[in-house]
Design a protein around this motif. Structure first.
Motif, PDB file in Angstrom:
ATOM      1  N   PRO A  75       0.851  -1.191   0.000  1.00 40.69           N
ATOM      2  CA  PRO A  75       0.000   0.000   0.000  1.00 40.69           C
ATOM      3  C   PRO A  75       0.889   1.243   0.000  1.00 40.69           C
ATOM      4  O   PRO A  75       2.051   1.183   0.396  1.00 40.69           O
ATOM      5  N   LEU A  76       0.364   2.356  -0.457  1.00 47.06           N
ATOM      6  CA  LEU A  76       1.164   3.573  -0.542  1.00 47.06           C
ATOM      7  C   LEU A  76       1.092   4.422   0.724  1.00 47.06           C
ATOM      8  O   LEU A  76       1.774   5.440   0.813  1.00 47.06           O
ATOM      9  N   ASP A  77       0.310   3.996   1.702  1.00 43.51           N
ATOM     10  CA  ASP A  77       0.156   4.803   2.913  1.00 43.51           C
ATOM     11  C   ASP A  77       1.077   4.354   4.050  1.00 43.51           C
ATOM     12  O   ASP A  77       0.858   4.694   5.198  1.00 43.51           O
ATOM     13  N   VAL A  78       2.137   3.616   3.725  1.00 41.01           N
ATOM     14  CA  VAL A  78       3.107   3.223   4.750  1.00 41.01           C
ATOM     15  C   VAL A  78       4.270   4.212   4.732  1.00 41.01           C
ATOM     16  O   VAL A  78       4.431   4.984   3.788  1.00 41.01           O
ATOM     17  N   ASP A  79       5.098   4.177   5.762  1.00 40.18           N
ATOM     18  CA  ASP A  79       6.239   5.085   5.872  1.00 40.18           C
ATOM     19  C   ASP A  79       7.448   4.469   5.167  1.00 40.18           C
ATOM     20  O   ASP A  79       8.194   3.689   5.747  1.00 40.18           O
ATOM     21  N   PHE A  80       7.641   4.846   3.903  1.00 44.10           N
ATOM     22  CA  PHE A  80       8.750   4.309   3.123  1.00 44.10           C
ATOM     23  C   PHE A  80      10.098   4.871   3.548  1.00 44.10           C
ATOM     24  O   PHE A  80      11.131   4.460   3.045  1.00 44.10           O
ATOM     25  N   THR A  81      10.099   5.837   4.474  1.00 41.92           N
ATOM     26  CA  THR A  81      11.362   6.344   5.017  1.00 41.92           C
ATOM     27  C   THR A  81      11.809   5.540   6.234  1.00 41.92           C
ATOM     28  O   THR A  81      12.883   5.790   6.774  1.00 41.92           O
ATOM     29  N   ASP A  82      11.011   4.557   6.654  1.00 47.63           N
ATOM     30  CA  ASP A  82      11.345   3.710   7.809  1.00 47.63           C
ATOM     31  C   ASP A  82      12.532   2.821   7.448  1.00 47.63           C
ATOM     32  O   ASP A  82      12.405   1.831   6.739  1.00 47.63           O
ATOM     33  N   GLN A  83      13.714   3.196   7.941  1.00 50.58           N
ATOM     34  CA  GLN A  83      14.945   2.503   7.583  1.00 50.58           C
ATOM     35  C   GLN A  83      15.101   1.149   8.259  1.00 50.58           C
ATOM     36  O   GLN A  83      16.044   0.420   7.962  1.00 50.58           O
ATOM     37  N   THR A  84      14.177   0.779   9.126  1.00 52.63           N
ATOM     38  CA  THR A  84      14.206  -0.560   9.711  1.00 52.63           C
ATOM     39  C   THR A  84      13.489  -1.560   8.815  1.00 52.63           C
ATOM     40  O   THR A  84      13.647  -2.759   8.980  1.00 52.63           O
ATOM     41  N   TYR A  86      12.646  -0.509   5.109  1.00 48.66           N
ATOM     42  CA  TYR A  86      12.889  -0.199   3.692  1.00 48.66           C
ATOM     43  C   TYR A  86      14.336   0.199   3.456  1.00 48.66           C
ATOM     44  O   TYR A  86      14.903   0.985   4.200  1.00 48.66           O
ATOM     45  N   ALA A  87      14.917  -0.314   2.393  1.00 45.53           N
ATOM     46  CA  ALA A  87      16.291   0.009   2.004  1.00 45.53           C
ATOM     47  C   ALA A  87      16.353   1.424   1.443  1.00 45.53           C
ATOM     48  O   ALA A  87      15.332   2.063   1.221  1.00 45.53           O
ATOM     49  N   GLY A  88      17.567   1.899   1.199  1.00 46.34           N
ATOM     50  CA  GLY A  88      17.747   3.166   0.509  1.00 46.34           C
ATOM     51  C   GLY A  88      17.927   4.376   1.394  1.00 46.34           C
ATOM     52  O   GLY A  88      17.825   5.503   0.913  1.00 46.34           O
ATOM     53  N   GLU A  89      18.176   4.184   2.672  1.00 43.64           N
ATOM     54  CA  GLU A  89      18.416   5.305   3.596  1.00 43.64           C
ATOM     55  C   GLU A  89      17.340   6.387   3.506  1.00 43.64           C
ATOM     56  O   GLU A  89      17.633   7.580   3.562  1.00 43.64           O
ATOM     57  N   GLY A  90      16.099   5.989   3.327  1.00 43.92           N
ATOM     58  CA  GLY A  90      14.993   6.940   3.261  1.00 43.92           C
ATOM     59  C   GLY A  90      14.661   7.426   1.869  1.00 43.92           C
ATOM     60  O   GLY A  90      13.675   8.131   1.669  1.00 43.92           O
ATOM     61  N   SER A  91      15.478   7.047   0.877  1.00 41.48           N
ATOM     62  CA  SER A  91      15.252   7.563  -0.479  1.00 41.48           C
ATOM     63  C   SER A  91      13.960   7.045  -1.097  1.00 41.48           C
ATOM     64  O   SER A  91      13.372   7.727  -1.940  1.00 41.48           O
ATOM     65  N   LEU A  92      13.483   5.870  -0.684  1.00 42.95           N
ATOM     66  CA  LEU A  92      12.236   5.356  -1.259  1.00 42.95           C
ATOM     67  C   LEU A  92      11.086   6.302  -0.955  1.00 42.95           C
ATOM     68  O   LEU A  92      10.242   6.566  -1.815  1.00 42.95           O
ATOM     69  N   GLY A  93      11.053   6.817   0.265  1.00 44.56           N
ATOM     70  CA  GLY A  93      10.015   7.778   0.633  1.00 44.56           C
ATOM     71  C   GLY A  93      10.106   9.043  -0.202  1.00 44.56           C
ATOM     72  O   GLY A  93       9.092   9.582  -0.659  1.00 44.56           O
ATOM     73  N   HIS A  94      11.330   9.532  -0.416  1.00 41.97           N
ATOM     74  CA  HIS A  94      11.539  10.727  -1.235  1.00 41.97           C
ATOM     75  C   HIS A  94      11.075  10.475  -2.672  1.00 41.97           C
ATOM     76  O   HIS A  94      10.387  11.316  -3.266  1.00 41.97           O
TER      77      HIS A  94
END
Length: 114
Positions: A75-84, A86-94
């Motif tokens: 889903p798109l309503d999750v926190d993709f900046t959660d580094q625990t 998601y990979a990418g040091e927060g870049s996925l959220g950006h």
């Protein structure tokens, strides 16, 4: 950790061709399933690499399969900046936040492919 589909551009290959190739290799999705557009480029000067980001929307129902990694629809309503998680040091959220800025263009462009 979860991440987007991705890989390296091969010698003599365009970024877009690499995006379609990696998408098919890692998910089984093809250009008939997803119309990709070039969303952004990121340069990591200290790490010495460039990241080309392509995004797309499925143009039809399609099965995905991952041989290298587990694939799942998120889903798109999750926190993709959660580094625990998601990979990418927060870049996925950006990246997803940037894609959301152009959502109307994105849906118009990809829907016309049908």
């Amino acid at each position: 950790m979860s991440n987007f589909i991705g890989g390296k551009i091969e010698e003599g290959e365009s970024g877009q061709a690499a995006a379609y190739r990696e998408m098919e290799e890692e998910s089984g999705l093809t250009g008939e399933d997803v119309s990709l557009f070039h969303l952004m480029d990121l340069t990591y000067h200290l790490s010495g690499f460039d990241l080309e980001v392509y995004a797309g929307r499925c143009t039809r129902d399609a099965e995905v399969h991952g041989e290298e990694n587990e694939l799942y629809w998120s889903p798109l309503d999750v926190d993709f900046t959660d580094q625990t998680h998601y990979a990418g040091e927060g870049s996925l959220g950006h990246i997803l936040a940037h894609a959301a800025l152009y959502k109307s263009l994105f849906f118009k462009e990809t829907m016309e492919v049908k």
